[in-house]
Scaffold this active site. Structure first.
Site, PDB file in Angstrom:
ATOM      1  N   SER A 210       0.575  -1.154  -0.028  1.00  0.00           N
ATOM      2  CA  SER A 210       0.067  -0.103  -0.367  1.00  0.00           C
ATOM      3  C   SER A 210       0.980   1.213  -0.170  1.00  0.00           C
ATOM      4  O   SER A 210       2.032   1.112   0.546  1.00  0.00           O
ATOM      5  CB  SER A 210      -1.041   0.256   1.450  1.00  0.00           C
ATOM      6  OG  SER A 210      -1.976   1.122   1.492  1.00  0.00           O
TER       7      SER A 210
ATOM      8  N   GLU B  64      -9.940   1.956   4.476  1.00  0.00           N
ATOM      9  CA  GLU B  64      -9.639   3.008   3.773  1.00  0.00           C
ATOM     10  C   GLU B  64     -11.154   3.769   2.817  1.00  0.00           C
ATOM     11  O   GLU B  64     -11.388   5.118   3.354  1.00  0.00           O
ATOM     12  CB  GLU B  64      -8.235   2.831   1.991  1.00  0.00           C
ATOM     13  CG  GLU B  64      -8.095   3.493   1.900  1.00  0.00           C
ATOM     14  CD  GLU B  64      -7.359   2.877   0.412  1.00  0.00           C
ATOM     15  OE1 GLU B  64      -6.444   2.610   0.369  1.00  0.00           O
ATOM     16  OE2 GLU B  64      -8.481   3.213  -0.868  1.00  0.00           O
TER      17      GLU B  64
ATOM     18  N   HIS C  36      -7.264  -3.756   4.901  1.00  0.00           N
ATOM     19  CA  HIS C  36      -6.678  -2.209   4.819  1.00  0.00           C
ATOM     20  C   HIS C  36      -7.440  -1.550   4.134  1.00  0.00           C
ATOM     21  O   HIS C  36      -7.596  -0.179   4.542  1.00  0.00           O
ATOM     22  CB  HIS C  36      -5.155  -2.149   4.439  1.00  0.00           C
ATOM     23  CG  HIS C  36      -5.203  -0.836   4.133  1.00  0.00           C
ATOM     24  ND1 HIS C  36      -4.987  -0.658   2.477  1.00  0.00           N
ATOM     25  CD2 HIS C  36      -3.993   0.494   4.513  1.00  0.00           C
ATOM     26  CE1 HIS C  36      -4.445   0.997   2.576  1.00  0.00           C
ATOM     27  NE2 HIS C  36      -3.292   0.866   4.059  1.00  0.00           N
ATOM     28  N   ASN C  37      -7.808  -1.511   2.291  1.00  0.00           N
ATOM     29  CA  ASN C  37      -8.205  -0.819   1.245  1.00  0.00           C
ATOM     30  C   ASN C  37      -9.900  -0.633   2.298  1.00  0.00           C
ATOM     31  O   ASN C  37     -10.594   0.128   2.076  1.00  0.00           O
ATOM     32  CB  ASN C  37      -8.704  -1.656   0.302  1.00  0.00           C
ATOM     33  CG  ASN C  37      -6.773  -1.609   0.036  1.00  0.00           C
ATOM     34  OD1 ASN C  37      -6.069  -1.952   0.464  1.00  0.00           O
ATOM     35  ND2 ASN C  37      -7.269  -1.176  -1.169  1.00  0.00           N
TER      36      ASN C  37
ATOM     37  N   LYS D 228      -4.371  -6.730   3.304  1.00  0.00           N
ATOM     38  CA  LYS D 228      -4.171  -5.926   2.211  1.00  0.00           C
ATOM     39  C   LYS D 228      -5.640  -5.594   2.280  1.00  0.00           C
ATOM     40  O   LYS D 228      -6.155  -4.191   2.513  1.00  0.00           O
ATOM     41  CB  LYS D 228      -2.950  -6.074   1.574  1.00  0.00           C
ATOM     42  CG  LYS D 228      -3.848  -4.698  -0.193  1.00  0.00           C
ATOM     43  CD  LYS D 228      -2.627  -3.499   0.880  1.00  0.00           C
ATOM     44  CE  LYS D 228      -3.237  -2.731  -0.113  1.00  0.00           C
ATOM     45  NZ  LYS D 228      -3.513  -2.619  -1.796  1.00  0.00           N
TER      46      LYS D 228
HETATM   47  P1  NDP Z   1      -1.287  -2.598 -13.602  1.00  0.00           P
HETATM   48  O1  NDP Z   1      -1.727  -3.424 -12.372  1.00  0.00           O
HETATM   49  O2  NDP Z   1      -1.620  -1.824 -14.488  1.00  0.00           O
HETATM   50  O3  NDP Z   1      -0.644  -3.378 -14.844  1.00  0.00           O
HETATM   51  C1  NDP Z   1       0.181  -3.414 -15.437  1.00  0.00           C
HETATM   52  C2  NDP Z   1       1.229  -4.579 -16.132  1.00  0.00           C
HETATM   53  O4  NDP Z   1       0.965  -5.877 -15.492  1.00  0.00           O
HETATM   54  C3  NDP Z   1       2.907  -4.289 -17.074  1.00  0.00           C
HETATM   55  O5  NDP Z   1       3.709  -4.238 -16.471  1.00  0.00           O
HETATM   56  C4  NDP Z   1       1.442  -5.784 -18.134  1.00  0.00           C
HETATM   57  O6  NDP Z   1       2.340  -5.529 -19.007  1.00  0.00           O
HETATM   58  C5  NDP Z   1       1.436  -6.346 -16.977  1.00  0.00           C
HETATM   59  N1  NDP Z   1       0.247  -7.360 -17.807  1.00  0.00           N
HETATM   60  C6  NDP Z   1      -0.803  -7.718 -17.696  1.00  0.00           C
HETATM   61  N2  NDP Z   1      -1.000  -8.674 -18.541  1.00  0.00           N
HETATM   62  C7  NDP Z   1      -0.369  -9.183 -18.860  1.00  0.00           C
HETATM   63  C8  NDP Z   1      -0.325 -10.952 -18.863  1.00  0.00           C
HETATM   64  N3  NDP Z   1      -0.826 -11.598 -19.272  1.00  0.00           N
HETATM   65  N4  NDP Z   1       1.506 -11.145 -19.150  1.00  0.00           N
HETATM   66  C9  NDP Z   1       2.637 -10.493 -18.421  1.00  0.00           C
HETATM   67  N5  NDP Z   1       1.973  -9.168 -17.791  1.00  0.00           N
HETATM   68  C10 NDP Z   1       1.378  -8.822 -17.862  1.00  0.00           C
HETATM   69  O7  NDP Z   1      -0.039  -2.032 -13.304  1.00  0.00           O
HETATM   70  P2  NDP Z   1       0.240  -1.165 -11.881  1.00  0.00           P
HETATM   71  O8  NDP Z   1       1.721  -0.945 -11.790  1.00  0.00           O
HETATM   72  O9  NDP Z   1      -0.900  -0.318 -11.461  1.00  0.00           O
HETATM   73  O10 NDP Z   1      -0.571  -2.338 -10.620  1.00  0.00           O
HETATM   74  C11 NDP Z   1       0.445  -3.255 -10.542  1.00  0.00           C
HETATM   75  C12 NDP Z   1       0.499  -4.762  -9.322  1.00  0.00           C
HETATM   76  O11 NDP Z   1       0.025  -3.598  -8.055  1.00  0.00           O
HETATM   77  C13 NDP Z   1      -1.885  -4.602  -9.423  1.00  0.00           C
HETATM   78  O12 NDP Z   1      -1.854  -5.927  -9.271  1.00  0.00           O
HETATM   79  C14 NDP Z   1      -2.538  -3.700  -8.627  1.00  0.00           C
HETATM   80  O13 NDP Z   1      -3.259  -3.679  -8.438  1.00  0.00           O
HETATM   81  C15 NDP Z   1      -1.591  -3.042  -6.693  1.00  0.00           C
HETATM   82  N6  NDP Z   1      -1.082  -2.427  -6.336  1.00  0.00           N
HETATM   83  C16 NDP Z   1      -1.717  -0.933  -7.506  1.00  0.00           C
HETATM   84  C17 NDP Z   1      -1.528   0.280  -6.868  1.00  0.00           C
HETATM   85  C18 NDP Z   1      -1.509   1.350  -7.629  1.00  0.00           C
HETATM   86  O14 NDP Z   1      -1.876   2.497  -6.889  1.00  0.00           O
HETATM   87  N7  NDP Z   1      -1.834   1.510  -8.630  1.00  0.00           N
HETATM   88  C19 NDP Z   1      -1.410   0.363  -5.395  1.00  0.00           C
HETATM   89  C20 NDP Z   1      -1.230  -0.740  -4.454  1.00  0.00           C
HETATM   90  C21 NDP Z   1      -1.492  -2.669  -5.326  1.00  0.00           C
HETATM   91  P3  NDP Z   1       2.442  -4.993 -19.979  1.00  0.00           P
HETATM   92  O15 NDP Z   1       3.491  -3.293 -20.161  1.00  0.00           O
HETATM   93  O16 NDP Z   1       3.558  -5.762 -21.349  1.00  0.00           O
HETATM   94  O17 NDP Z   1       1.306  -4.871 -20.418  1.00  0.00           O
END
Ligand code: NDP
Length: 477
Positions: free
Chosen positions: A128, A190, A186-187, A183
């Site tokens: 988080s 939140e 936590h959300n 987590k």
């Molecule tokens: P996203 O959830 O938008 O995910 C994008 C990433 O996933 C890219 O690297 C993409 O690769 C990859 N991806 C998607 N599909 C596949 C697949 N089938 N095979 C391999 N790679 C894949 O990114 P975030 O950074 O926002 O979040 C990452 C994780 O962290 C998520 O689970 C999210 O819920 C969690 N999270 C996010 C927070 C936030 O504030 N954003 C906070 C806390 C947790 P490519 O570049 O090739 O498309």
């Protein structure tokens, strides 16, 4: 094989987490399905530390020293399974896959079980703090085996946020899905915190008649007291912001439909399964849902409401103080409910979660970070088997001192027709727990009447049924 840790999935979270590891002196192998993102990361931030660019899954795994520590930061759900499927065959017993995405804890339990068969540690980890936290220090909630924590913990402790007393905002939460469960809650908390703050704002605006800028100042004042928290701080910032295009308060030009990604909803769904009353969190989820039903809202705009009387200036100031009390009291209830859910999940799944440690690692880095969490930690440190936060002497005293104002705020909200479902649910929970007798006795009578569901008595053991359709005598069931 020179990298101590690897990160695959380099969108905002993964990329910042990788940089955080590198800035803390770890050599980080980076990988992304679309390799260009890994290349770009190294090109742009290569001078921040030691990165190893890798193009293929094979290269990535080969770049990691053993036992391998592989952090997955991809979109939660199917993508996580796809990535596990791709990497697991390349790994060896003892290696660790750390899933830092927002996975559902049930998925984490399944993945952990499947990978355990292969001797691979699956470490479902809540992270988080958003983008900024990932880079500068998030709150990290790792589940999985104790063995994997021994290998990962020191690194996580290094990159995590630090509480005011310097302690790292990470700790081993418990086996398999424990980290993602915590987590999730936590959300949920939140959501509740945000809803309570939103209600406070709405009351200050509509009942007390303050402007967004004035309310920003009120929140700034509150932020210097017991409500000191990240969410109160950013609330003041958002309320003070003026839209450049129109010159109006920013909050007045944003569409009033709150969106959600699902972790709040999960918190409530799981609470229903576990039989834990998380009414405050549920109201927060429902409030977002109500806001999104524009068709219902449009169709209801002409429904009758009360005639609102604006408060005088002195009355408004006094009202603002009461709202602070109501917000604080309701916040105590939200956390009481959330920690109850964690305790229930821990008991159900045998996780043995240390609630004081959870409060401790939420003190920094995460979205709900607040001075308040120090109090919660102290309450559980003083008594690990505390049945409820409301049973803590300090919280009981504070909520008792707030209750008159809390009620007065809800009276005003009701009279003026301003919805305050979070405050109301919290107060109802408080009053229900306090009550000597609940109308559940009547409910039991009704159930026995129409369904012969039986009831228990206050004066003797056993289950009973009244012959409602006959002579109404009582039989032992
Ligand atoms: P996203 O959830 O938008 O995910 C994008 C990433 O996933 C890219 O690297 C993409 O690769 C990859 N991806 C998607 N599909 C596949 C697949 N089938 N095979 C391999 N790679 C894949 O990114 P975030 O950074 O926002 O979040 C990452 C994780 O962290 C998520 O689970 C999210 O819920 C969690 N999270 C996010 C927070 C936030 O504030 N954003 C906070 C806390 C947790 P490519 O570049 O090739 O498309």
């Amino acid at each position: 094989s020179s990298a101590q840790i690897g990160v695959t999935g380099l969108a905002v979270m993964g990329r910042n987490l990788a940089r955080n590891f590198a800035r803390n002196g770890f050599t980080v192998a980076v990988h992304n399905r679309t390799a260009a993102k890994a290349r770009a990361l190294v090109d742009e931030f290569g001078d921040e530390g030691e990165f190893v660019y890798t193009e293929t899954a094979k290269d990535f795994v080969a770049a990691l020293e053993r036992p391998r520590r592989l952090v997955v930061m991809v979109k939660a759900g199917e993508p996580t399974d796809a990535v596990i499927k791709e990497f697991a065959p390349l790994l060896e017993p003892g290696d660790m896959i750390v899933d830092g995405g927002n996975a559902h804890f049930a998925d984490t339990r399944r993945r952990e079980r499947e990978l355990r068969e292969l001797g691979i540690h699956f470490v479902g980890t809540g992270v988080s703090g958003g983008e900024e936290g990932a880079l500068n220090g998030p709150s990290i909630m790792p589940g999985g085996s104790a063995e994997s924590y021994a290998a990962l913990g020191p690194m996580l402790e290094k990159i995590s946020a630090k509480a005011a007393d310097g302690s790292p905002c990470t700790a081993h939460i418990g086996p398999d899905g424990a980290g993602h469960f915590v987590k999730m809650v936590h959300n949920g908390i939140e959501y509740a915190d945000m809803q309570l703050i939103a209600e406070a704002y709405q009351l200050l605006r509509e009942v007390a008649g303050y402007s967004p800028a004035e309310i920003a100042d009120i929140f700034r004042t509150w932020n210097r007291g017991r409500l000191d928290s990240y969410l109160i701080e950013i609330t003041a910032e958002v309320l003070a912001h003026v839209d450049a295009a129109t010159g109006k308060p920013f909050v007045d030009v944003v569409a009033d439909r709150a969106e959600q990604k699902g972790t709040g909803r999960w918190t409530v769904q799981i609470a229903l399964d576990l039989g834990v009353p998380v009414s405050g969190i549920a109201e927060a989820v429902f409030a977002r849902s109500v806001s999104g039903h524009t068709e219902l809202r449009a169709a209801s705009r002409d429904l009758a409401g009360p005639v609102a009387e604006p408060l005088s200036k002195e009355a408004a100031a006094a009202f603002a103080d009461r709202v602070e009390q109501a917000l604080y009291a309701s916040k105590i209830v939200s956390y009481t409910q959330g920690f109850h859910e964690i305790a229930a999940g821990s008991a159900e799944y045998g996780w043995d979660i240390d609630l004081g440690a959870v409060a401790s690692i939420w003190r920094g880095g995460c979205i709900i970070r607040a001075a308040f969490l120090d109090r919660i930690r102290a309450a559980y440190d003083a008594r690990a088997d505390l049945p409820s936060l409301l049973a803590d002497e300090g919280f009981a005293r504070e909520i008792g001192a707030a209750q008159d104002d809390w009620r007065a705020v809800l009276v005003a909200a009701t009279q003026q027709g301003v919805p305050a479902p979070g405050f109301a649910a919290a107060l109802a929970y408080y009053d229900a727990l306090r009550a000597e007798r609940l109308p559940a006795a009547l409910t039991q009578g009704q159930r026995d009447y129409f369904g012969a569901h039986t009831y228990r008595r206050t004066d003797r053991e056993g289950s009973f049924h009244t012959l409602w359709g006959g002579d109404r005598s009582e039989v032992e069931a």
